[in-house]
Structure formats: C-alpha cells, structure tokens
Design a protein around this motif. Sequence first.
Motif, PDB file in Angstrom:
ATOM      1  N   PHE A  11       0.844  -1.204   0.000  1.00  0.00           N
ATOM      2  CA  PHE A  11       0.000   0.000   0.000  1.00  0.00           C
ATOM      3  C   PHE A  11       0.874   1.247   0.000  1.00  0.00           C
ATOM      4  CE2 PHE A  11      -2.467  -3.440   1.791  1.00  0.00           C
ATOM      5  CZ  PHE A  11      -3.653  -3.349   1.086  1.00  0.00           C
ATOM      6  N   SER A  12       1.610   1.442  -1.090  1.00  0.00           N
ATOM      7  CA  SER A  12       2.476   2.607  -1.228  1.00  0.00           C
ATOM      8  C   SER A  12       1.714   3.752  -1.867  1.00  0.00           C
ATOM      9  CB  SER A  12       3.692   2.267  -2.099  1.00  0.00           C
ATOM     10  OG  SER A  12       4.463   1.262  -1.497  1.00  0.00           O
ATOM     11  N   VAL A  13       2.106   4.981  -1.525  1.00  0.00           N
ATOM     12  CA  VAL A  13       1.497   6.165  -2.136  1.00  0.00           C
ATOM     13  C   VAL A  13       1.658   6.084  -3.658  1.00  0.00           C
ATOM     14  CG1 VAL A  13       1.660   8.673  -2.353  1.00  0.00           C
ATOM     15  CG2 VAL A  13       1.874   7.602  -0.111  1.00  0.00           C
ATOM     16  N   GLY A  14       0.548   6.258  -4.385  1.00  0.00           N
ATOM     17  CA  GLY A  14       0.586   6.205  -5.841  1.00  0.00           C
ATOM     18  C   GLY A  14       0.012   4.926  -6.420  1.00  0.00           C
ATOM     19  N   ASP A  15      -0.075   3.840  -5.609  1.00  0.00           N
ATOM     20  CA  ASP A  15      -0.660   2.589  -6.103  1.00  0.00           C
ATOM     21  C   ASP A  15      -2.134   2.787  -6.425  1.00  0.00           C
ATOM     22  OD1 ASP A  15       1.749   1.370  -5.720  1.00  0.00           O
ATOM     23  OD2 ASP A  15       1.176   0.261  -3.914  1.00  0.00           O
ATOM     24  N   VAL A  16      -2.609   2.138  -7.507  1.00  0.00           N
ATOM     25  CA  VAL A  16      -4.029   2.213  -7.902  1.00  0.00           C
ATOM     26  C   VAL A  16      -4.662   0.836  -7.718  1.00  0.00           C
ATOM     27  CG1 VAL A  16      -5.646   2.700  -9.782  1.00  0.00           C
ATOM     28  CG2 VAL A  16      -3.560   4.063  -9.561  1.00  0.00           C
ATOM     29  N   PHE A  17      -5.848   0.804  -7.098  1.00  0.00           N
ATOM     30  CA  PHE A  17      -6.572  -0.437  -6.825  1.00  0.00           C
ATOM     31  C   PHE A  17      -7.940  -0.402  -7.491  1.00  0.00           C
ATOM     32  CE2 PHE A  17      -3.393  -0.460  -3.603  1.00  0.00           C
ATOM     33  CZ  PHE A  17      -3.237  -1.777  -3.161  1.00  0.00           C
ATOM     34  N   ILE A  18      -8.391  -1.574  -7.954  1.00  0.00           N
ATOM     35  CA  ILE A  18      -9.795  -1.733  -8.293  1.00  0.00           C
ATOM     36  C   ILE A  18     -10.441  -2.274  -7.014  1.00  0.00           C
ATOM     37  CG2 ILE A  18      -9.363  -4.046  -9.292  1.00  0.00           C
ATOM     38  CD1 ILE A  18     -12.081  -1.614 -10.492  1.00  0.00           C
ATOM     39  N   ALA A  19     -11.414  -1.573  -6.495  1.00  0.00           N
ATOM     40  CA  ALA A  19     -11.951  -1.886  -5.170  1.00  0.00           C
ATOM     41  C   ALA A  19     -13.473  -1.801  -5.178  1.00  0.00           C
ATOM     42  CB  ALA A  19     -11.362  -0.914  -4.142  1.00  0.00           C
ATOM     43  N   LYS A  20     -14.059  -2.159  -4.042  1.00  0.00           N
ATOM     44  CA  LYS A  20     -15.513  -2.080  -3.901  1.00  0.00           C
ATOM     45  C   LYS A  20     -15.880  -1.212  -2.716  1.00  0.00           C
ATOM     46  CE  LYS A  20     -17.537  -5.717  -6.495  1.00  0.00           C
ATOM     47  NZ  LYS A  20     -18.486  -6.804  -6.582  1.00  0.00           N
ATOM     48  N   ILE A  21     -16.927  -0.431  -2.908  1.00  0.00           N
ATOM     49  CA  ILE A  21     -17.438   0.407  -1.812  1.00  0.00           C
ATOM     50  C   ILE A  21     -18.039  -0.513  -0.765  1.00  0.00           C
ATOM     51  CG2 ILE A  21     -19.016   2.264  -1.181  1.00  0.00           C
ATOM     52  CD1 ILE A  21     -16.860   3.174  -3.150  1.00  0.00           C
ATOM     53  N   ARG A  22     -17.576  -0.391   0.483  1.00  0.00           N
ATOM     54  CA  ARG A  22     -18.143  -1.187   1.570  1.00  0.00           C
ATOM     55  C   ARG A  22     -19.448  -0.526   2.032  1.00  0.00           C
ATOM     56  NH1 ARG A  22     -15.991  -6.001   3.539  1.00  0.00           N
ATOM     57  NH2 ARG A  22     -13.987  -5.104   4.138  1.00  0.00           N
ATOM     58  N   LYS A  23     -19.349   0.759   2.366  1.00  0.00           N
ATOM     59  CA  LYS A  23     -20.568   1.490   2.750  1.00  0.00           C
ATOM     60  C   LYS A  23     -20.288   2.985   2.704  1.00  0.00           C
ATOM     61  CE  LYS A  23     -19.593   1.156   7.710  1.00  0.00           C
ATOM     62  NZ  LYS A  23     -20.050   0.722   9.028  1.00  0.00           N
ATOM     63  N   VAL A  60       7.239  28.326  17.130  1.00  0.00           N
ATOM     64  CA  VAL A  60       7.011  28.271  15.688  1.00  0.00           C
ATOM     65  C   VAL A  60       6.191  27.020  15.389  1.00  0.00           C
ATOM     66  CG1 VAL A  60       8.096  27.924  13.430  1.00  0.00           C
ATOM     67  CG2 VAL A  60       9.095  29.538  15.043  1.00  0.00           C
ATOM     68  N   GLN A  61       5.085  27.203  14.676  1.00  0.00           N
ATOM     69  CA  GLN A  61       4.228  26.075  14.328  1.00  0.00           C
ATOM     70  C   GLN A  61       4.435  25.707  12.857  1.00  0.00           C
ATOM     71  OE1 GLN A  61       0.076  26.589  16.005  1.00  0.00           O
ATOM     72  NE2 GLN A  61       0.955  28.564  16.548  1.00  0.00           N
ATOM     73  N   ILE A  62       4.583  24.407  12.616  1.00  0.00           N
ATOM     74  CA  ILE A  62       4.787  23.894  11.262  1.00  0.00           C
ATOM     75  C   ILE A  62       3.762  22.793  11.011  1.00  0.00           C
ATOM     76  CG2 ILE A  62       6.441  22.778   9.686  1.00  0.00           C
ATOM     77  CD1 ILE A  62       8.680  23.714  11.620  1.00  0.00           C
ATOM     78  N   THR A  63       3.132  22.820   9.855  1.00  0.00           N
ATOM     79  CA  THR A  63       2.338  21.668   9.432  1.00  0.00           C
ATOM     80  C   THR A  63       3.067  21.049   8.253  1.00  0.00           C
ATOM     81  OG1 THR A  63       0.947  22.975   7.946  1.00  0.00           O
ATOM     82  CG2 THR A  63       0.145  22.658  10.181  1.00  0.00           C
ATOM     83  N   ARG A  64       3.172  19.725   8.273  1.00  0.00           N
ATOM     84  CA  ARG A  64       3.887  19.014   7.202  1.00  0.00           C
ATOM     85  C   ARG A  64       3.075  17.807   6.776  1.00  0.00           C
ATOM     86  NH1 ARG A  64       7.855  15.038   6.419  1.00  0.00           N
ATOM     87  NH2 ARG A  64       9.416  15.583   4.838  1.00  0.00           N
ATOM     88  N   GLN A  65       2.951  17.648   5.476  1.00  0.00           N
ATOM     89  CA  GLN A  65       2.146  16.564   4.911  1.00  0.00           C
ATOM     90  C   GLN A  65       2.638  15.205   5.420  1.00  0.00           C
ATOM     91  OE1 GLN A  65       2.825  16.000   0.727  1.00  0.00           O
ATOM     92  NE2 GLN A  65       0.756  15.299   0.344  1.00  0.00           N
ATOM     93  N   ARG A  66       1.676  14.389   5.876  1.00  0.00           N
ATOM     94  CA  ARG A  66       2.032  13.049   6.339  1.00  0.00           C
ATOM     95  C   ARG A  66       1.338  12.036   5.427  1.00  0.00           C
ATOM     96  NH1 ARG A  66       1.471  11.596  12.527  1.00  0.00           N
ATOM     97  NH2 ARG A  66      -0.588  12.468  12.254  1.00  0.00           N
ATOM     98  N   VAL A  67       2.133  11.311   4.621  1.00  0.00           N
ATOM     99  CA  VAL A  67       1.551  10.346   3.685  1.00  0.00           C
ATOM    100  C   VAL A  67       1.995   8.914   3.973  1.00  0.00           C
ATOM    101  CG1 VAL A  67       1.280  12.011   1.821  1.00  0.00           C
ATOM    102  CG2 VAL A  67       3.381  10.685   1.975  1.00  0.00           C
ATOM    103  N   ARG A  68       2.947   8.751   4.898  1.00  0.00           N
ATOM    104  CA  ARG A  68       3.395   7.399   5.254  1.00  0.00           C
ATOM    105  C   ARG A  68       3.844   7.419   6.710  1.00  0.00           C
ATOM    106  NH1 ARG A  68       6.741   9.394   1.500  1.00  0.00           N
ATOM    107  NH2 ARG A  68       5.762   8.111  -0.084  1.00  0.00           N
TER     108      ARG A  68
END
Length: 513
Positions: free
Chosen positions: A36-48, A406-414
Amino acid sequence: MDKELIIRSGSDIVDFALLKDGKLIELHKDEEDNNFSVGDVFIAKIRKAVPGLNAAFVNVGYEKDAFLHYHDLGPKLPSLLKFVKRVSTGKNTDFLLKNFQFEKDIDKDGSISNVLKANQSILVQIVKEPISTKGPRISSELSIAGRYLVLVPFSDRISISQKIESKEEKDRLKRLVKSITPKGFGVIVRTVAEDKKVAELDKDLQNLLNRWTAMCKKLNRAHHPSKVLGEMNKASSILRDIFNDSFSSIIVDDEAMYGQIKDYVQEIAPNKESIVKLYKNGVPIFEKYGIERQIKTSFGRTVSMAKGAYLVIEHTEALHVIDVNSGNRSNKEKNQEDTALEVNLISASEIARQLRLRDMGGIIVVDFIDMGKAENRKKLYNHLRDEMQDDKAKHKILPPSKFGLVQITRQRVRPERNIETKEENPNGAGDEIEAPIKIVQKITQDMERIFKKDYKKVTLNTHPFIAAFLTKGFPSIRSKWFLEHKKWVKVLPRDAYTYLEYHFYDKNGKEIK
C-alpha cells in the motif's frame, strides 16, 4: 552542494540514504511486503457510504477499510465509474478517452450517498499509507507521475508547476504540452520540465499513456480488491522525484539493482550515467559512508548539534514538540540575544533536516530560545523557510509567536521513520542506554566546553576500550582534537571504569565538573 544516493540492498529490504555534502538528510526503506504505497491504484468495492462523515469506507484488501472523503472523489467521478463499468464488462476496449462520452460533474458540496452505493466497483489511488490504527486514505481522482509530467485521466486541464517562475517558460510549456496531450486527459507539468524539449516531454507522456493502457487491460479480469497499477520500484521513484544536476554519485552494492538504476539514469539523464557506481568494498556500504553512525546519532529523543546545543524531540498522538536548548555555552564574547540567535539558526537547519530524515508529519511545534528583537525573529523565520525549501512534502510555517513558538504543518503520507537507537546496557544492569557510539560525541562536546574555560592541562580517564578508540590509528581522534584546538589531551585507561564512564581532571588531579 553535492548530493549522493547510497543504496544498500538486502534479501527483502532495500535502504536508500540521501546525503547532502556528506550529511544524511533522507532515509527510505523499500520492503517487499509493502502493498500500500502512495501512488498505487486499486480496483476496489465500496463497503458502505457514511453520510454523517460525508465519506465512504472502501475495501482495498487491507485489514482496515480505506477512507474516501467526498472531497477526494474528484468532479469527474460519474465518468470514472461509467468507464470502469464498461471496461470491466468488456464493452469498452478503447482505453484512450477521445471517443468516450463524459458524464456531468458532481456537485462541489454534494452528499456521498447521492454518488456512491455499497458494492459499487471503483478505481482508487493511495494518497496516504496506513498509519498507526488507521487504514489507508484514498482518492478516486487518479494521477500517474512521470519524470517531467503527471498524467490526469478524465480531465482537460494543463497545469504548470508554481516553482517555474518565468512567465515565458510557463507559456512555452503550456503550449507544447497542450499540442501533444490526447483528448480526455489533463497534465501537470513538473518543475524539472523547465527548458526541456518537446521530444523529451512527448516521450514521458507516451510512457504514462502506456502505463494507463496496461492498467486498463487488467480491469476485465481483475479480482476485487486488487492492485492494478503499482508505483515503480523505490529506486526509480526516488530518482524520478529528487534527481537533478546537483547529484555527484549514486552508489549501490547490488549488481542487479546497479544495472536497473544505470538504465534508468541513462534514460532520464544520459550525460549523468557515469555517476552510477557499483560498490565492491568488503566494508558494509553504510559503514563506509558513515551512515550507520549518523543514524545512531540522529534518531532518538535527544539530538546533539554544533557548539554544544541540542534538540529534545517528543512525540504525542496529535503533534510533535521540539525544544531547542543552548547547552553549557560561554557567553563571554556575545550577549544573550546574539547567543540565542546563533543557537536558533543552527537549530532551524537541524530541524529542517530532522523533519525530512524522520518523515515527521502533522503538526510540529518548536520552542526556540526567546529573542527580544523583532528583526532576529524575522531572520530566524526566513532561515527556517530557506532550509525547508528542498523538502518535497507540502508544508506551512507560521512566524514565531510572542512566546517564541514556531508552528509547522507538514504533509504526512506514510508512517514516520522510527529507529530505536538505545541498546542493552553493557554493564549488565538490565536496562537500556543511549548507543555507545554516541559516547565519543559526548566526550568531544564536554572537552570543547572545558577548553573554553582555558584549562592548561587536561587528562581524560576512561575505559580501556574507549581510550584505545580515541588514541589508536592515524590520524587518531585525539590528534584531530589537537589540530582543531591546539591543546593536547592525555588519555589514561582505567580498568575499574564501566564501559561508558569517563572523567576529566586538571593538572592538579582535581576532577573538572
């Protein structure tokens, strides 16, 4: 500024260390079981669909369902759903979208239950890997990243990187890319495309279209859920995103990977092919380039810096807190304000490095040393912004508050990189201690503080192993101290000392505290 990429290959794990002027600034790990790496594409089903959250939970094959918010659906969702249904049933075999009839866009502030239903098939892309107790976060607004371009299916927009400043160059790139982009696809032009010829851009675009076509061919027979488009291997994706003219060498210790990387570099930058080198020395590659030592001293709760200053990094569920400390410094030459500014500037550089190295994300609060002058606070803020300019993760920095925070927001993807630096106590106490490799760093820092107090003669008493480490070899660590400070330290081994015990004494045999 020299950048080096050092790659260590194991049986099922590959480690990537990015060095800037010899200093470790990024550390990546590629594990075979990371599905489950950033950028992977899945064919999936909506659970709800959950109207209260205006989001849906989607089964992508992870132990916890992935989270898909309405704002991550993308305006072209109806067209995507129609395309997936037609391709999956074999009704549509033309994967380029020039003849595809697009549907009406969804409302910007609509409801999830009006556009998605349970058990519906959908293509989704991982935008945030599973972190802690949460499943992956996903988007149905797909994009496929290349070296110069990012392909966006079901779009008609041509966007240019904001980091390209020249208006003429932006116009040129927009005109070129528009002329080669097929109908039904949008393109984002990356910063590295600046000054590139149309042939290079077109080659990159064709590679992306081929990846899109290969993915679509899988949909007819794909299980739900399953990965239909994987990110390229970690080495290639790192080079794709960070490689530029400042790289001086790429060194890898595995022959097969050496061939792959050499081929990839030859493709994206033929004139740089010679910087890819195969490492054959008997010493482990991370030892040879001082990376193991830097890992031991850079991770952990306390991080030492130049001139005795240090950081204390604390983690909570909601945020990270970093405290800046000046250490035991002499203020004879400078007043308190100048000392505070100097320590804060050193700390800002190290904090920018630590955020990238640990891949820290979310909210980060830094408690710098208080400064009375507004111009110094502005100087600190500008310096921190400059130091974080190379950070690929999206981030925002707020100016220092009246409390010096000093406040910093940094993107968290992993998940954050967390390396345990403590080791079992060699003295047999049954507890854990800081890695012994840090002991020489601590001795050096204490010694520098002692030299500032102008002691004429200093003797260091320490365990025989440490004494030998400091005095043997050429040039020895003690010799380096002499060359730097013009003072000779007498080192005496003491059999009675524990491994990590040491004491300094003056010429009268009195201990220096």
